[in-house]
Enzyme design. Structure first.
Site, PDB file in Angstrom:
ATOM      1  N   ASP A   1      -3.078  -3.884   1.092  1.00 46.98           N
ATOM      2  CA  ASP A   1      -2.295  -2.676   1.291  1.00 46.98           C
ATOM      3  C   ASP A   1      -1.043  -2.799   0.428  1.00 46.98           C
ATOM      4  O   ASP A   1      -0.366  -3.824   0.446  1.00 46.98           O
ATOM      5  CB  ASP A   1      -1.912  -2.560   2.775  1.00 46.98           C
ATOM      6  CG  ASP A   1      -1.994  -1.140   3.277  1.00 46.98           C
ATOM      7  OD1 ASP A   1      -1.355  -0.269   2.652  1.00 46.98           O
ATOM      8  OD2 ASP A   1      -2.681  -0.906   4.281  1.00 46.98           O
TER       9      ASP A   1
ATOM     10  N   HIS B   1      -6.383   3.219  10.947  1.00 46.03           N
ATOM     11  CA  HIS B   1      -5.406   2.694  11.920  1.00 46.03           C
ATOM     12  C   HIS B   1      -4.358   3.729  12.329  1.00 46.03           C
ATOM     13  O   HIS B   1      -3.493   3.415  13.131  1.00 46.03           O
ATOM     14  CB  HIS B   1      -4.720   1.479  11.297  1.00 46.03           C
ATOM     15  CG  HIS B   1      -3.912   1.873  10.096  1.00 46.03           C
ATOM     16  ND1 HIS B   1      -4.503   2.291   8.910  1.00 46.03           N
ATOM     17  CD2 HIS B   1      -2.580   1.982   9.903  1.00 46.03           C
ATOM     18  CE1 HIS B   1      -3.555   2.617   8.047  1.00 46.03           C
ATOM     19  NE2 HIS B   1      -2.381   2.447   8.619  1.00 46.03           N
ATOM     20  N   ASP B   2      -4.388   4.923  11.743  1.00 52.27           N
ATOM     21  CA  ASP B   2      -3.418   5.978  12.086  1.00 52.27           C
ATOM     22  C   ASP B   2      -4.049   7.107  12.890  1.00 52.27           C
ATOM     23  O   ASP B   2      -3.383   8.121  13.140  1.00 52.27           O
ATOM     24  CB  ASP B   2      -2.848   6.616  10.806  1.00 52.27           C
ATOM     25  CG  ASP B   2      -1.928   5.696  10.027  1.00 52.27           C
ATOM     26  OD1 ASP B   2      -1.302   4.803  10.640  1.00 52.27           O
ATOM     27  OD2 ASP B   2      -1.823   5.876   8.799  1.00 52.27           O
TER      28      ASP B   2
ATOM     29  N   ASP C   1      -0.283   2.893   0.043  1.00 49.97           N
ATOM     30  CA  ASP C   1       0.308   3.658   1.132  1.00 49.97           C
ATOM     31  C   ASP C   1       1.111   4.858   0.617  1.00 49.97           C
ATOM     32  O   ASP C   1       1.918   4.710  -0.303  1.00 49.97           O
ATOM     33  CB  ASP C   1       1.244   2.719   1.909  1.00 49.97           C
ATOM     34  CG  ASP C   1       1.670   3.281   3.238  1.00 49.97           C
ATOM     35  OD1 ASP C   1       0.793   3.569   4.066  1.00 49.97           O
ATOM     36  OD2 ASP C   1       2.893   3.442   3.449  1.00 49.97           O
TER      37      ASP C   1
ATOM     38  N   GLU D   1      -3.544   6.526  -0.617  1.00 48.61           N
ATOM     39  CA  GLU D   1      -3.429   7.345   0.591  1.00 48.61           C
ATOM     40  C   GLU D   1      -2.585   8.561   0.225  1.00 48.61           C
ATOM     41  O   GLU D   1      -1.414   8.416  -0.114  1.00 48.61           O
ATOM     42  CB  GLU D   1      -2.767   6.552   1.726  1.00 48.61           C
ATOM     43  CG  GLU D   1      -2.815   7.326   3.043  1.00 48.61           C
ATOM     44  CD  GLU D   1      -1.666   7.018   3.987  1.00 48.61           C
ATOM     45  OE1 GLU D   1      -1.830   7.222   5.194  1.00 48.61           O
ATOM     46  OE2 GLU D   1      -0.582   6.600   3.520  1.00 48.61           O
TER      47      GLU D   1
HETATM   48  O1  ISL Z   1       0.098   8.502  11.020  1.00 48.89           O
HETATM   49  C1  ISL Z   1       0.412   9.597  10.623  1.00 48.89           C
HETATM   50  C2  ISL Z   1      -0.043  10.781  11.294  1.00 48.89           C
HETATM   51  O2  ISL Z   1       0.019  10.575  12.600  1.00 48.89           O
HETATM   52  C3  ISL Z   1       1.173   9.837   9.464  1.00 48.89           C
HETATM   53  O3  ISL Z   1       2.223  10.662   9.529  1.00 48.89           O
HETATM   54  C4  ISL Z   1       1.421   8.555   8.753  1.00 48.89           C
HETATM   55  O4  ISL Z   1       2.697   8.162   8.865  1.00 48.89           O
HETATM   56  C5  ISL Z   1       0.974   8.802   7.379  1.00 48.89           C
HETATM   57  O5  ISL Z   1      -0.405   8.882   7.525  1.00 48.89           O
HETATM   58  C6  ISL Z   1       1.336   7.722   6.419  1.00 48.89           C
HETATM   59  O6  ISL Z   1       0.678   6.546   6.794  1.00 48.89           O
HETATM   60  C7  ISL Z   1       0.974   5.358   6.168  1.00 48.89           C
HETATM   61  O7  ISL Z   1       2.339   5.127   5.970  1.00 48.89           O
HETATM   62  C8  ISL Z   1       3.128   4.965   7.134  1.00 48.89           C
HETATM   63  C9  ISL Z   1       2.511   4.004   8.150  1.00 48.89           C
HETATM   64  O8  ISL Z   1       3.176   4.128   9.374  1.00 48.89           O
HETATM   65  C10 ISL Z   1       1.043   4.256   8.348  1.00 48.89           C
HETATM   66  O9  ISL Z   1       0.482   3.300   9.216  1.00 48.89           O
HETATM   67  C11 ISL Z   1       0.410   4.227   7.000  1.00 48.89           C
HETATM   68  O10 ISL Z   1      -0.987   4.328   7.049  1.00 48.89           O
HETATM   69  C12 ISL Z   1       4.459   4.459   6.667  1.00 48.89           C
HETATM   70  O11 ISL Z   1       4.285   3.343   5.849  1.00 48.89           O
END
Ligand code: ISL
Ligand code: CA
Length: 558
Positions: A101, A332-333, A202, A257
């Site tokens: 990541d 994971h989100d 990310d 992402e």
């Molecule tokens: O999880 C989300 C929707 O509920 C998003 O708003 C999320 O923050 C977005 O998908 C970005 O995700 C990534 O960056 C974030 C981190 O918290 C997430 O786990 C990651 O996948 C910040 O680094």
């Protein structure tokens, strides 16, 4: 595209490991790198090609590792650099690749760069971040952070604000600064030299902010909503530069992402001729159940199948011969796929998990399996706020219930139960030992109580399990170029219950049929079959031809 020209990552299946919740080996309740090493055989047996590791770098853990304080150290929770090297070697020895990541939209506020930057206004790292003047209580613009509140934090030390589009402990990096960019490229090259096989990037389409950081509708995150500063004016320049400086030097895979992109944007980020990324995660298909007004992701709407098919079709069609899709139902989100798009009741969990897998894995693109998905793991269904750990969830409760009384506790708890990121973060369910065999001490987050039935050891002794079904889908992808290369054609676009499509390659056609409901449906298969078809895979033991039983999926080849 010819069979020869295809890249290894186009034929690959990726398995996402969330290290905190995979396997604890040193009895601290937190998964670790040795735990992943322990289960490489398991992943090899499943048949996946690539492991994507969520962040394992040094971090104060304000956002479970997405707040990195040292890009070139391993978090002590997870082990040491020696453990990482052992993992990488062991994986490579088994023919598995590892992608890291890469979190470079922001660092932790405890990163050395930010500590320097914050120390005084003339420090050489000052410009690595976004500092703006403003009076306390009156931030430089009206942007909200993704995790609630203003995206600006006032810093007493130099009496200025810094920008954090995520938590206050995740200051945004300023990509306008060439030294900052070079430092990132150096760090990436250092990981490539170590032998990693690529990066998942990310929120990579947020690295270019609109010049002047203007107010208004262009907030990165409207309150409780989704609009954000994405796809800024220089994002493609930065990615092309990164490609020249880093990505093009090795045969690696990259996936960005990218929230808030359309298929047209996708062709730019992941175009075969663009020298940017290999593929991106788009999120249109995961936002169809969000509410447009009000509470964004904190909604209990269901996704409409017609809309879902439309979005997936758009992506399949728009990227054809131009760019490459990534395919995923969860990460994971997000909530767990079977709880969100299938049915996690005892009766239908297994069959609907298999149906969803069929639907996704036979599309064109690179499929991603999120850990536990291959078991049909479900949402956590935690009822108490005290059981949740995720900063987004906890802050949203504070904002929506405690501070602004916009929703009652009960209402919000239902929305959290359906949508919290912790749904996918509960520990991997290995066996019936205490805590599902994940760890024998108090855990960082509770295990899902359904581990007594949903678990690896039971899945592995049952040839009809969801697990073996995934194994078979992976084998199909490896064995049949049609799965990787075939043209895609959506059928029955307006049918609200059935997802049906064809894949076609070199005179061969496959028909994929999925019932997304618990009803038995009549399915007009004959129109699409030629009488000489063979069944490739199905989640029911027998074939009733025109009948589609609850969550039935079947695939014919002609
Ligand atoms: O999880 C989300 C929707 O509920 C998003 O708003 C999320 O923050 C977005 O998908 C970005 O995700 C990534 O960056 C974030 C981190 O918290 C997430 O786990 C990651 O996948 C910040 O680094
Ligand atoms: Ca541990």
């Amino acid at each position: 595209m010819t069979d020869q020209a295809i890249k290894w990552w186009q034929k690959a299946v990726v398995y996402q490991v969330y290290p905190r919740s995979f396997q604890d080996t040193n009895h601290d309740g937190i998964g670790d790198l040795q735990g992943i090493i322990q289960h490489l055989d398991y992943l090899q047996k499943l048949g996946v090609d690539v492991i994507w590791l969520n962040p394992i770098y040094r971090s104060p853990n304000d956002d479970n590792g997405y707040d990195i304080s040292d890009y070139q150290e391993i978090a002590s929770d997870f082990g040491t650099m020696a453990d990482f090297e052992e993992l990488l070697k062991a994986a490579h020895d088994k023919g598995l690749k590892i992608i890291m990541d890469l979190v470079v939209n922001h660092t932790s506020d405890e990163h050395a760069w930010f500590k320097e930057s914050r120390s005084n206004t003339t420090n050489k790292y000052r410009d690595f971040y976004f500092w703006r003047v403003g009076n306390a209580g009156n931030p430089p613009n009206n942007w909200d952070s993704a995790f609630g509140g203003s995206a600006w934090k006032y810093d007493e030390q130099t009496k200025e604000y810094y920008l954090h589009t995520f938590s206050t402990k995740q200051p945004d990096l300023n990509w306008e600064n060439p030294q900052m960019r070079q430092s990132i490229y150096d760090m990436m090259n250092w990981w490539l030299k170590k032998g990693v096989d690529g990066f998942r990037m990310d929120v990579i389409n947020q690295i270019s902010k609109l010049p002047g950081l203007p107010d208004g509708p262009l907030k990165p995150h409207s309150k409780f909503g989704d609009a954000r500063v994405t796809n800024g004016p220089k994002v493609h320049d930065y990615l092309q530069e990164m490609n020249r400086e880093v990505l093009s030097k090795k045969d690696i895979m990259t996936v960005g992402e990218t929230h808030g992109i359309t298929p047209d944007d996708g062709v730019k980020y992941a175009g075969f001729d663009r020298q940017e990324l290999n593929m991106v995660f788009e999120f249109q298909h995961l936002r169809l159940d969000n509410s447009q007004h009000g509470f964004g992701k904190w909604s209990t709407r269901k996704t409409s199948l017609v809309e879902l098919k439309k979005v997936i079709n758009n992506w399949q069609v728009a990227l054809k011969d131009k760019a490459w899709n990534s395919l995923f139902w969860n990460n994971h989100d997000t909530p767990r796929a079977v709880s969100r798009f299938g049915n996690d009741s005892e009766q239908y969990r297994d069959v609907s998990a298999k149906m969803l897998a069929t639907c996704l894995h036979l599309l064109q693109g690179t499929p991603y399996i999120y850990q536990g998905e291959e078991l049909g793991m479900t949402n956590a269904h935690f009822k108490n706020l005290a059981d949740y750990r995720d900063i987004e969830t906890l802050n949203a409760y504070q904002d929506i219930v405690t501070k602004s009384h916009l929703l009652t506790n009960d209402d919000m708890m239902q929305r959290i139960e359906a949508n919290s990121r912790d749904n996918s973060r509960t520990p991997m369910q290995w066996n019936t030992l205490v805590n599902a065999g994940f760890s024998d001490v108090t855990l960082w987050i509770k295990v899902n109580p359904n581990y007594s039935t949903i678990k690896v050891d039971a899945a592995l002794v049952d040839k009809n399990s969801t697990w073996y079904y995934y194994q078979k889908l992976i084998t199909l992808r490896h064995d049949y170029p049609l799965v990787t290369l075939g043209d895609f054609k959506l059928l029955l676009a307006d049918d609200p219950n059935i997802f049906m499509y064809q894949r076609h390659w070199q005179g061969q056609t496959w028909l994929v049929i999925c019932n997304f409901t618990e009803q038995t449906l009549n399915c007009p298969v004959n129109e699409y079959l030629n009488g000489r078809e063979q069944q490739i895979i199905s989640n029911y033991a027998d074939d009733q031809h025109n009948n589609l039983r609850p969550y039935e999926s079947k695939v014919y080849s002609m």
